[in-house]
Motif scaffolding. Structure first.
Motif, mmCIF file in Angstrom:
data_model
loop_
_atom_site.group_PDB
_atom_site.id
_atom_site.type_symbol
_atom_site.label_atom_id
_atom_site.label_comp_id
_atom_site.label_asym_id
_atom_site.label_seq_id
_atom_site.Cartn_x
_atom_site.Cartn_y
_atom_site.Cartn_z
ATOM 1 N N ARG A 100 0.850 -1.191 0.000
ATOM 2 C CA ARG A 100 0.000 0.000 0.000
ATOM 3 C C ARG A 100 0.885 1.239 0.000
ATOM 4 O O ARG A 100 1.775 1.372 0.831
ATOM 5 C CB ARG A 100 -0.900 0.011 1.235
ATOM 6 C CG ARG A 100 -1.669 1.292 1.443
ATOM 7 C CD ARG A 100 -2.806 1.446 0.458
ATOM 8 N NE ARG A 100 -3.079 2.835 0.187
ATOM 9 C CZ ARG A 100 -4.287 3.312 -0.145
ATOM 10 N NH1 ARG A 100 -5.309 2.505 -0.270
ATOM 11 N NH2 ARG A 100 -4.445 4.577 -0.391
ATOM 12 N N LEU A 119 -4.703 -0.981 9.514
ATOM 13 C CA LEU A 119 -5.871 -0.338 8.896
ATOM 14 C C LEU A 119 -6.400 -1.179 7.737
ATOM 15 O O LEU A 119 -7.603 -1.263 7.529
ATOM 16 C CB LEU A 119 -5.507 1.065 8.393
ATOM 17 C CG LEU A 119 -5.346 2.146 9.460
ATOM 18 C CD1 LEU A 119 -4.860 3.445 8.831
ATOM 19 C CD2 LEU A 119 -6.658 2.379 10.183
ATOM 20 N N SER A 172 -10.250 -3.332 7.519
ATOM 21 C CA SER A 172 -11.192 -3.050 6.423
ATOM 22 C C SER A 172 -11.414 -1.552 6.204
ATOM 23 O O SER A 172 -12.428 -1.157 5.657
ATOM 24 C CB SER A 172 -12.548 -3.737 6.646
ATOM 25 O OG SER A 172 -13.321 -3.017 7.572
ATOM 26 N N LEU A 173 -10.456 -0.729 6.634
ATOM 27 C CA LEU A 173 -10.620 0.712 6.426
ATOM 28 C C LEU A 173 -9.828 1.207 5.228
ATOM 29 O O LEU A 173 -10.118 2.264 4.679
ATOM 30 C CB LEU A 173 -10.171 1.477 7.674
ATOM 31 C CG LEU A 173 -11.088 1.312 8.877
ATOM 32 C CD1 LEU A 173 -10.475 1.947 10.105
ATOM 33 C CD2 LEU A 173 -12.454 1.911 8.607
ATOM 34 N N LEU A 174 -8.822 0.438 4.837
ATOM 35 C CA LEU A 174 -7.928 0.896 3.787
ATOM 36 C C LEU A 174 -7.800 -0.227 2.760
ATOM 37 O O LEU A 174 -7.702 -1.392 3.121
ATOM 38 C CB LEU A 174 -6.572 1.199 4.418
ATOM 39 C CG LEU A 174 -5.630 2.145 3.721
ATOM 40 C CD1 LEU A 174 -6.290 3.496 3.509
ATOM 41 C CD2 LEU A 174 -4.388 2.329 4.583
ATOM 42 N N ARG A 175 -7.823 0.153 1.506
ATOM 43 C CA ARG A 175 -7.764 -0.833 0.436
ATOM 44 C C ARG A 175 -6.299 -1.075 0.066
ATOM 45 O O ARG A 175 -5.583 -0.119 -0.210
ATOM 46 C CB ARG A 175 -8.514 -0.279 -0.774
ATOM 47 C CG ARG A 175 -8.806 -1.233 -1.875
ATOM 48 C CD ARG A 175 -9.476 -0.485 -3.006
ATOM 49 N NE ARG A 175 -10.818 -0.043 -2.643
ATOM 50 C CZ ARG A 175 -11.917 -0.723 -2.953
ATOM 51 N NH1 ARG A 175 -11.833 -1.843 -3.634
ATOM 52 N NH2 ARG A 175 -13.098 -0.272 -2.595
ATOM 53 N N ASP A 201 -3.113 -1.894 -2.255
ATOM 54 C CA ASP A 201 -2.838 -1.728 -3.682
ATOM 55 C C ASP A 201 -2.624 -3.087 -4.340
ATOM 56 O O ASP A 201 -2.930 -3.290 -5.507
ATOM 57 C CB ASP A 201 -1.570 -0.884 -3.884
ATOM 58 C CG ASP A 201 -1.764 0.550 -3.424
ATOM 59 O OD1 ASP A 201 -2.927 0.986 -3.381
ATOM 60 O OD2 ASP A 201 -0.769 1.210 -3.106
ATOM 61 N N PRO A 255 -11.436 -8.361 3.422
ATOM 62 C CA PRO A 255 -11.972 -7.058 3.848
ATOM 63 C C PRO A 255 -12.311 -6.119 2.696
ATOM 64 O O PRO A 255 -13.055 -5.160 2.890
ATOM 65 C CB PRO A 255 -10.862 -6.462 4.716
ATOM 66 C CG PRO A 255 -9.698 -7.351 4.614
ATOM 67 C CD PRO A 255 -10.091 -8.616 3.934
ATOM 68 N N VAL A 256 -11.768 -6.386 1.508
ATOM 69 C CA VAL A 256 -12.077 -5.494 0.394
ATOM 70 C C VAL A 256 -13.433 -5.844 -0.217
ATOM 71 O O VAL A 256 -14.256 -4.968 -0.472
ATOM 72 C CB VAL A 256 -10.974 -5.571 -0.687
ATOM 73 C CG1 VAL A 256 -11.353 -4.722 -1.891
ATOM 74 C CG2 VAL A 256 -9.652 -5.101 -0.108
ATOM 75 N N PRO A 290 -16.464 -6.457 3.402
ATOM 76 C CA PRO A 290 -16.138 -5.734 4.648
ATOM 77 C C PRO A 290 -17.130 -6.022 5.779
ATOM 78 O O PRO A 290 -16.733 -6.121 6.936
ATOM 79 C CB PRO A 290 -16.166 -4.261 4.228
ATOM 80 C CG PRO A 290 -16.843 -4.210 2.922
ATOM 81 C CD PRO A 290 -16.667 -5.538 2.271
ATOM 82 N N ALA A 291 -18.413 -6.172 5.444
ATOM 83 C CA ALA A 291 -19.410 -6.369 6.507
ATOM 84 C C ALA A 291 -19.154 -7.675 7.258
ATOM 85 O O ALA A 291 -19.249 -7.730 8.493
ATOM 86 C CB ALA A 291 -20.810 -6.351 5.921
ATOM 87 N N ARG A 316 -16.103 -7.128 9.441
ATOM 88 C CA ARG A 316 -16.373 -6.241 10.580
ATOM 89 C C ARG A 316 -17.166 -6.949 11.663
ATOM 90 O O ARG A 316 -16.992 -6.668 12.855
ATOM 91 C CB ARG A 316 -17.135 -5.004 10.104
ATOM 92 C CG ARG A 316 -16.228 -4.063 9.349
ATOM 93 C CD ARG A 316 -16.978 -3.001 8.595
ATOM 94 N NE ARG A 316 -16.041 -2.304 7.701
ATOM 95 C CZ ARG A 316 -16.388 -1.390 6.832
ATOM 96 N NH1 ARG A 316 -17.657 -1.051 6.707
ATOM 97 N NH2 ARG A 316 -15.489 -0.818 6.056
#
Lengths: 359, 307
Positions: free
Chosen positions: B11, B47, B51-54, B56, B67-68, B71-72, B75
């Motif tokens: 990332r 992060l 599941s807050l950051l995607r 690369d 998580p990408v 996400p639900a 989480r």
């Protein structure tokens, strides 16, 4: 198990609970009530409302609420998202099962409800104005509803910008600029736009030769002595090309949306109608060939009748309403701001503003 | 239950490559320490797991889900304690926890019960009905931990959980983390305090310059010479004995005793046998740094040489 609305309402109540528990908020509301009370008293004295009815007072209070609402709302709404990001509570909400859409919409609803509290606080004064008489129920309903919608639009723009811009201070300032652009900027654009596009009017005048009338008199039944026609030209601003700017003004939207109210001689009885007439008047192109014939309007008793003055009511009737265009523009702006904010706040985040932390 | 699987994750933020190539696995029931110098990408990695950051590039599985794309699902099964302390300032501790549980879809009654349970667990009973803004840093940290546990997650991501905690609270945190792992949960803890992790973690993920160290690098680093601290009641006798055994050249003597670099545990065993045989009154003989710290320092040293 978490319905969309349930999660949405959870975010709304969370946001409201944080807002309502600050002293500053009650102080602000108190100052607001005092101001509205003062304005009401002055309006009653200024408009002679006990005799003429409360139309003028009612419409002025609604405008005052709209003015203060749009001044307070940016400060309360435009830090909703980036302020939480700064406080470190946005990310901990985003890792739960509520979606970004629920978070953004919830914050918008909370900001709107907060702004509506100001309208509610002004309610006693609006009721008072109505008791003075002469305010149609349709005016009360429409103007209050449209004012509430306009406050929602400002709240949406504020919340939207708080999702797009990184710094709370900056998003609050930009929201104020947007409000100023709509409230004052449209007036400036209208005034300058109209003045910069001018047309030439050719005016032909046939005057009675008053000197001859004075010396010789005119026997009844005879034509008055006329002077040779005089012609001159002058420039007029073309407001009919730029009246659309006014349509986007929130005050014009409220005024134009309220049903017009005229007295028996066709004169407006409240501020809304005066503004609506003014805006609609400017839709019409000025006559570029003006002919004024004093001789033709000569009457045997020597007076000159002026026959083509139109009453404000007649102008109002032959023009098109513009409020729904303005309201539609505002609602689109609000929806756009919210959608954009949802996309920029969505997780997992694709890109981050430079130098920002997501947590 | 599945734990955490990270493979080839990268990332970048603009031209800053926060994480270049992270690969590791944490099995359920284990506590992994995430170790790395400042700016090595620990928080960015967490992060992405939260599941807050995607990312690369690369793939992540948390509790078996991506998580990408899901996400639900992630989480619902993952608890995250951020390094940045944030709390809803005007809500009370109890309300904050009830609200968090409600945001995870719990009913009001279940949320209340869970909040009461957690307040006891993190020892905030006396402050339960005070607004969270009056909490001290350590108390906020405990509230943050409670919030991460509010939906009974099977994977826990803790970013610097021990910072700001007093020694009693640290001991409590250690015991809690070990207990959570023994219940079959997966825990990933990042910390600067390596001694802290030493007692909590049963495995370690070394992150340096955004790259996780490979297993063979770690094994090699663990085998390099490390310092042992020797203390004696009679420093003079200790010095003489070290000189006599040929360690005088490399040993560093200070007022606490001596520090001797030794390549292997066998060398250490030989040295202490020798010292005791020579009649030196040895009161303490132990590695000067913990296992994690030793590997960490060695890896960072190599990283600098490579660079």
């Amino acid at each position: 198990m978490t319905g969309f609305l349930q999660g949405l309402w959870l975010v709304v109540t969370l946001d409201l609970r944080q807002r309502v528990r600050t002293v500053a908020w009650y102080v602000l509301l108190g100052v607001f009530v005092v101001l509205v009370a003062g304005v009401t008293v002055l309006l009653v004295l200024a408009t002679n409302a006990f005799l003429d009815g409360g139309g003028g007072v009612f419409s002025s209070i609604v405008f005052f609420v709209l003015l203060l609402g749009t001044l307070v709302s940016p400060a309360l709404s435009a830090n909703a998202i980036n302020g939480e990001r700064d406080a470190g509570t946005l990310a901990t909400t985003q890792v739960t099962l509520v979606t970004t859409t629920q978070i953004v919409l919830g914050k918008w609803l909370a900001a709107w409800i907060t702004a509506l509290a100001f309208l509610a606080a002004a309610l006693p004064f609006l009721v008072f104005a109505v008791t003075l008489g002469e305010v149609p129920a349709s005016t009360i309903a429409v103007s209050t509803l449209v004012t509430a919608l306009e406050l929602g639009v400002v709240a949406a723009i504020g919340v939207g910008l708080s999702g797009l811009l990184n710094r709370p201070l900056f998003s609050v300032a930009v929201t104020y600029l947007v409000v100023a652009a709509l409230s004052i900027g449209t007036l400036i654009a209208f005034g300058l736009g109209g003045a910069s596009v001018q047309s030439e009017v050719r005016s032909v005048n046939h005057y009675v030769d008053w000197q001859v009338v004075e010396e010789d008199g005119v026997p009844p039944g005879e034509e008055p002595p006329c002077l040779p026609p005089q012609t001159w030209t002058y420039d007029v601003p073309r407001f009919d090309h730029v009246w659309g700017f006014l349509a986007a003004n929130p005050y014009v939207v409220v005024a134009d949306a309220a049903p017009a109210s005229f007295d028996s001689s066709g004169t407006p009885t409240d501020l809304f109608t005066w503004i609506a007439v003014g805006v609609r008047q400017s839709q019409h192109a000025p006559e570029l060939e003006v002919e004024y014939d004093e001789c033709a309007n000569w009457t045997p008793n020597g007076a000159v009748i002026d026959d083509d003055t139109e009453t404000p009511e007649a102008v109002y009737e032959r023009s098109v309403p513009s409020w729904f265009v303005g309201l539609a523009i505002h609602l689109l702006l609000a929806a756009g701001a919210l959608v954009w904010a949802v996309r920029r706040t969505a997780t997992p985040a694709q890109r981050l503003p430079r130098g920002s932390r997501i947590a | 239950m599945a734990g955490i699987e990270v493979s080839g994750v990268a990332r970048a933020f603009g031209d800053v490559h926060a994480v270049r190539d992270a690969t590791f696995t944490v099995e359920p029931g284990h506590v992994a320490g995430l170790i790395g110098p400042n700016g090595s990408g620990k928080t960015t990695l967490l992060l992405m797991l939260a599941s807050l950051l995607r990312p690369d590039a690369g793939t992540i599985r948390v509790a078996g889900f991506d998580p990408v794309t899901d996400p639900a699902e992630v989480r619902a099964r993952m608890g995250w304690m951020p390094d940045l302390l944030g709390s809803w300032a005007s809500l009370t501790v109890r309300e904050a926890l009830v609200t968090s549980a409600r945001l995870y879809g719990r009913s009001t009654d279940a949320a209340r019960a869970r909040a009461d349970e957690l307040i006891g667990l993190v020892d905030l009973d006396e402050l339960a009905d005070r607004p969270t803004r009056v909490l001290s840093r350590g108390q906020k940290q405990r509230l943050s931990l409670a919030r991460a546990l509010v939906h009974d997650p099977e994977v826990l991501l803790l970013d610097e959980p021990a910072s700001g905690l007093d020694p009693v609270a640290r001991a409590g945190l250690r015991a809690l983390v070990r207990r959570l792992a023994s219940e079959g949960r997966t825990v990933l803890v990042s910390s600067h305090v390596l001694a802290e992790l030493e007692e909590m973690a049963d495995q370690a993920v070394y992150l340096s310059g955004g790259v996780t160290a490979a297993a063979d690098e770690i094994a090699r680093a663990a085998r390099t010479a490390r310092d042992w601290r020797v203390r004696s009641l009679d420093p003079e006798r200790l010095r003489t004995a070290l000189d006599a055994a040929g360690w005088g050249e490399v040993a560093r003597i200070d007022n606490l005793g001596a520090i001797v670099p030794l390549a292997t545990e066998e060398d250490a065993a030989q040295l202490i046998a020798h010292l005791v045989g020579a009649g030196v009154p040895v009161s303490s003989f132990a590695p000067a740094v913990g296992d994690l710290e030793h590997v960490f320092l060695d890896l960072s040293r190599n990283g600098e040489e490579d660079a």
